[in-house]
Design a protein around this motif. Structure first.
Motif, short mmCIF file in Angstrom:
data_model
loop_
_atom_site.label_atom_id
_atom_site.label_comp_id
_atom_site.label_asym_id
_atom_site.label_seq_id
_atom_site.Cartn_x
_atom_site.Cartn_y
_atom_site.Cartn_z
N LEU A 78 0.73 -1.37 -0.04
CA LEU A 78 0.04 -0.04 -0.03
C LEU A 78 0.79 1.23 0.01
CD1 LEU A 78 -2.78 -1.02 2.47
CD2 LEU A 78 -2.87 -1.26 -0.03
N ASN A 79 2.05 0.94 -0.36
CA ASN A 79 3.11 2.07 -0.06
C ASN A 79 2.87 3.08 1.04
OD1 ASN A 79 4.22 1.73 -2.76
ND2 ASN A 79 2.33 2.40 -3.80
N VAL A 80 2.72 2.49 2.39
CA VAL A 80 2.75 3.36 3.48
C VAL A 80 4.04 3.87 3.83
CG1 VAL A 80 2.32 2.95 5.92
CG2 VAL A 80 1.06 1.78 4.31
N PRO A 81 4.14 5.22 4.16
CA PRO A 81 5.33 6.07 4.23
C PRO A 81 5.96 5.54 5.62
CG PRO A 81 3.66 7.41 4.45
CD PRO A 81 2.86 6.23 3.92
N GLU A 82 7.24 5.71 5.76
CA GLU A 82 8.02 5.20 6.81
C GLU A 82 7.42 6.13 8.15
OE1 GLU A 82 9.93 2.66 7.54
OE2 GLU A 82 9.33 2.06 5.55
N THR A 83 6.65 7.00 7.98
CA THR A 83 6.44 8.09 9.12
C THR A 83 5.03 7.40 9.57
OG1 THR A 83 5.24 9.38 7.41
CG2 THR A 83 7.29 10.20 8.05
N HIS A 84 4.58 6.45 9.24
CA HIS A 84 3.13 5.82 9.40
C HIS A 84 3.24 4.47 9.86
CE1 HIS A 84 1.86 9.53 7.28
NE2 HIS A 84 0.58 9.12 7.70
N GLU A 85 2.66 3.93 10.94
CA GLU A 85 2.76 2.54 11.31
C GLU A 85 1.47 2.06 11.55
OE1 GLU A 85 4.45 -0.83 12.32
OE2 GLU A 85 5.54 0.94 11.74
N PRO A 86 1.22 0.94 10.54
CA PRO A 86 -0.42 0.33 10.61
C PRO A 86 -0.40 -0.30 11.87
CG PRO A 86 0.94 -0.13 8.59
CD PRO A 86 1.90 0.47 9.52
N ILE A 87 -1.62 -0.09 12.37
CA ILE A 87 -2.05 -0.98 13.85
C ILE A 87 -3.02 -1.77 13.95
CG2 ILE A 87 -0.51 0.77 15.27
CD1 ILE A 87 -3.35 2.04 15.84
N ILE A 88 -3.90 -1.50 12.69
CA ILE A 88 -5.22 -2.40 12.43
C ILE A 88 -5.52 -1.98 11.33
CG2 ILE A 88 -6.75 -0.28 12.70
CD1 ILE A 88 -8.70 -2.18 14.52
N VAL A 89 -6.22 -3.54 10.62
CA VAL A 89 -6.76 -3.48 9.39
C VAL A 89 -8.50 -3.83 9.49
CG1 VAL A 89 -6.72 -5.07 7.02
CG2 VAL A 89 -4.67 -4.47 8.28
N LEU A 90 -9.11 -3.20 8.48
CA LEU A 90 -10.32 -3.46 8.65
C LEU A 90 -10.95 -3.73 7.30
CD1 LEU A 90 -11.63 -0.08 10.37
CD2 LEU A 90 -11.39 -2.40 11.54
N ALA A 91 -11.76 -4.81 7.32
CA ALA A 91 -12.28 -5.19 5.87
C ALA A 91 -13.77 -4.36 5.94
CB ALA A 91 -12.53 -6.56 5.55
N ILE A 92 -13.99 -3.71 4.95
CA ILE A 92 -15.31 -2.88 5.05
C ILE A 92 -15.96 -3.04 3.75
CG2 ILE A 92 -16.31 -0.74 4.99
CD1 ILE A 92 -14.00 0.44 6.74
N GLY A 93 -17.41 -3.73 3.52
CA GLY A 93 -17.92 -4.11 2.60
C GLY A 93 -19.55 -3.92 2.56
N TYR A 94 -19.94 -4.20 1.57
CA TYR A 94 -21.46 -4.53 1.69
C TYR A 94 -22.00 -5.97 1.64
CZ TYR A 94 -22.56 0.49 0.32
OH TYR A 94 -22.63 1.78 0.46
N PRO A 95 -22.71 -6.30 2.55
CA PRO A 95 -22.87 -7.94 2.49
C PRO A 95 -23.42 -8.59 1.25
CG PRO A 95 -24.43 -6.64 4.10
CD PRO A 95 -23.65 -5.85 3.25
N GLY A 96 -22.84 -9.70 0.79
CA GLY A 96 -23.42 -10.26 -0.43
C GLY A 96 -24.62 -10.96 -0.40
N GLU A 97 -24.88 -11.76 -1.15
CA GLU A 97 -26.12 -12.56 -1.26
C GLU A 97 -25.67 -14.07 -0.63
OE1 GLU A 97 -29.23 -11.86 -2.11
OE2 GLU A 97 -28.57 -9.76 -2.50
N VAL A 98 -26.64 -14.29 0.15
CA VAL A 98 -26.42 -15.55 0.71
C VAL A 98 -26.60 -16.83 -0.08
CG1 VAL A 98 -27.24 -17.17 2.63
CG2 VAL A 98 -26.97 -14.78 3.32
N THR A 99 -27.57 -16.68 -1.10
CA THR A 99 -27.82 -17.47 -2.04
C THR A 99 -26.57 -18.08 -2.92
OG1 THR A 99 -28.71 -15.99 -3.56
CG2 THR A 99 -30.12 -17.11 -1.96
N VAL A 100 -25.42 -17.51 -3.04
CA VAL A 100 -24.42 -17.77 -3.83
C VAL A 100 -23.49 -18.50 -3.06
CG1 VAL A 100 -24.72 -15.58 -5.14
CG2 VAL A 100 -23.07 -15.40 -3.14
#
Length: 78
Positions: free
Chosen positions: A29-51
């Motif tokens: 993700l080309n995160v600069p050295e001045t930043h430190e990732p501490i959490i990752v979130l998956a965010i999205g709309y729910p899909g169809e259960v039927t698939v």
């Protein structure tokens, strides 16, 4: 936490993830050295259960059961 509430308000699902590879994340993700990732979130709309395959449809449509508070809360010292 506020971001999750806002996303849910807009019909999005949010899933926090731990145990991610910080170095890979920074590289991909080309995160600069001045930043430190501490959490990752998956965010999205729910899909169809039927698939989903049948076994996952059953799990997804099953009633949600929560643990009882007395099963995971300890109100004493060690």
């Amino acid at each position: 936490y506020t971001t999750q509430l806002q996303a849910t308000h807009h019909g999005l699902n949010v899933h926090q993830m731990g145990g991610f590879n910080v170095d890979k994340l920074k590289e991909n993700l080309n995160v600069p050295e001045t930043h430190e990732p501490i959490i990752v979130l998956a965010i999205g709309y729910p899909g169809e259960v039927t698939v989903l395959p049948e076994h996952l449809q059953l799990r997804e449509n099953a009633p949600r059961e929560r643990y009882l508070q007395q099963e995971f809360v300890m109100n004493k010292t060690f």
